[in-house]
Design a protein around this motif. Sequence first.
Motif, mmCIF file in Angstrom:
data_model
loop_
_atom_site.group_PDB
_atom_site.id
_atom_site.type_symbol
_atom_site.label_atom_id
_atom_site.label_comp_id
_atom_site.label_asym_id
_atom_site.label_seq_id
_atom_site.Cartn_x
_atom_site.Cartn_y
_atom_site.Cartn_z
ATOM 1 N N SER A 158 23.547 39.097 44.967
ATOM 2 C CA SER A 158 23.136 37.802 45.049
ATOM 3 C C SER A 158 21.542 37.541 45.660
ATOM 4 O O SER A 158 20.800 36.887 45.170
ATOM 5 N N ILE A 159 21.723 38.162 46.843
ATOM 6 C CA ILE A 159 20.316 38.075 47.664
ATOM 7 C C ILE A 159 19.157 38.729 46.756
ATOM 8 O O ILE A 159 17.992 38.317 46.699
ATOM 9 N N PHE A 200 17.847 36.626 43.962
ATOM 10 C CA PHE A 200 17.437 35.156 44.161
ATOM 11 C C PHE A 200 16.430 34.527 43.256
ATOM 12 O O PHE A 200 16.692 33.444 42.831
ATOM 13 N N LEU A 214 14.573 26.275 44.541
ATOM 14 C CA LEU A 214 14.161 27.634 44.030
ATOM 15 C C LEU A 214 12.981 27.610 43.287
ATOM 16 O O LEU A 214 12.036 28.525 43.472
ATOM 17 N N LEU A 243 11.153 37.591 47.516
ATOM 18 C CA LEU A 243 12.238 37.312 48.584
ATOM 19 C C LEU A 243 11.831 37.806 50.017
ATOM 20 O O LEU A 243 11.903 37.068 51.181
ATOM 21 N N TRP A 245 11.978 34.938 52.499
ATOM 22 C CA TRP A 245 13.396 34.924 53.152
ATOM 23 C C TRP A 245 13.806 33.523 54.030
ATOM 24 O O TRP A 245 14.657 33.010 53.852
#
Length: 285
Positions: free
Chosen positions: A159-160, A163, A257, A187, A191
């Motif tokens: 999931s990370i 992203f 996002l 990311l 982050w």
Amino acid sequence: MFDRISNGFSLAGSTWRVLVRDKHLLLFPLVSGFLFLLVMLSFAVPLATLVDWNQFQAQLQKNNNRPPVWVYAVSFAFYFCTYFVIIFCNSALISCAMLRFNGETPSLSDGFRMAFARLPQIFAWAVVSATVGVLLKVIENAYEKAGEIVAWLLGSAWSIMTFFVVPVLVVEKTGPVAAVGRSMSLLRKTWGEAIVGNMGLNFILFLLFLPVILLFVAGILLLIQGSTVPGAAMLVAAGIAFLLHMAVSSALHTIFLAALYQYAADNRIPEGFDRHAIESAFAHR
């Protein structure tokens, strides 16, 4: 640290203002929820009517709780349909958000049109997501308790890593493998802002959820006191408010996002966002 937290809440506030300005963007998560319900029913009804669940339970016990192969095939089909619906609607919402960030006035048809234009990328990513979902389920079932922990860790890492995949698919039209690599690259740059920005969003959503809780509690208390009609009305209102809250939550996180992606990828301030907050958030460290 305090500056970063302040920037996170500022970014969350900017995200909220974008949604307030374009309230019709809430339709995308509502459509996604409706289509998800249809997917659930399309699988639940045949499984409930065609499968002998007593025999299925006996077979599970015989095989040490390991399901037969057909379960994984059905799971893949379910995951694929679910991911396809969610990714498609999120792609439409991100497309509209990107249009808004660039000074245009997006319509619902703009979002769906751009999502349809990305059908090959959406289809491919849904296949990859469904495959990962099935593999995680295989790991979980193969090693019992340890498998659950390993599957959770791998799922969280996945999931990370993914992203930013959906905005990358929408804007850059890349394939799944390139999209994951691009997502990881973005990311690493964002982050910290992703964490504190989501903290700010979650705080706003918590405040918005308080009236839902109050409606639910009021409905329960009225039912206990014997006021059936007002109590039922309160519970219905709480259910509708809960669904609306879920739509708002999904829309806010998707808009945020898209904003993170635009600045990280193109170094452009999304329209409606505070320049100082976003430039401070992404200052070189």
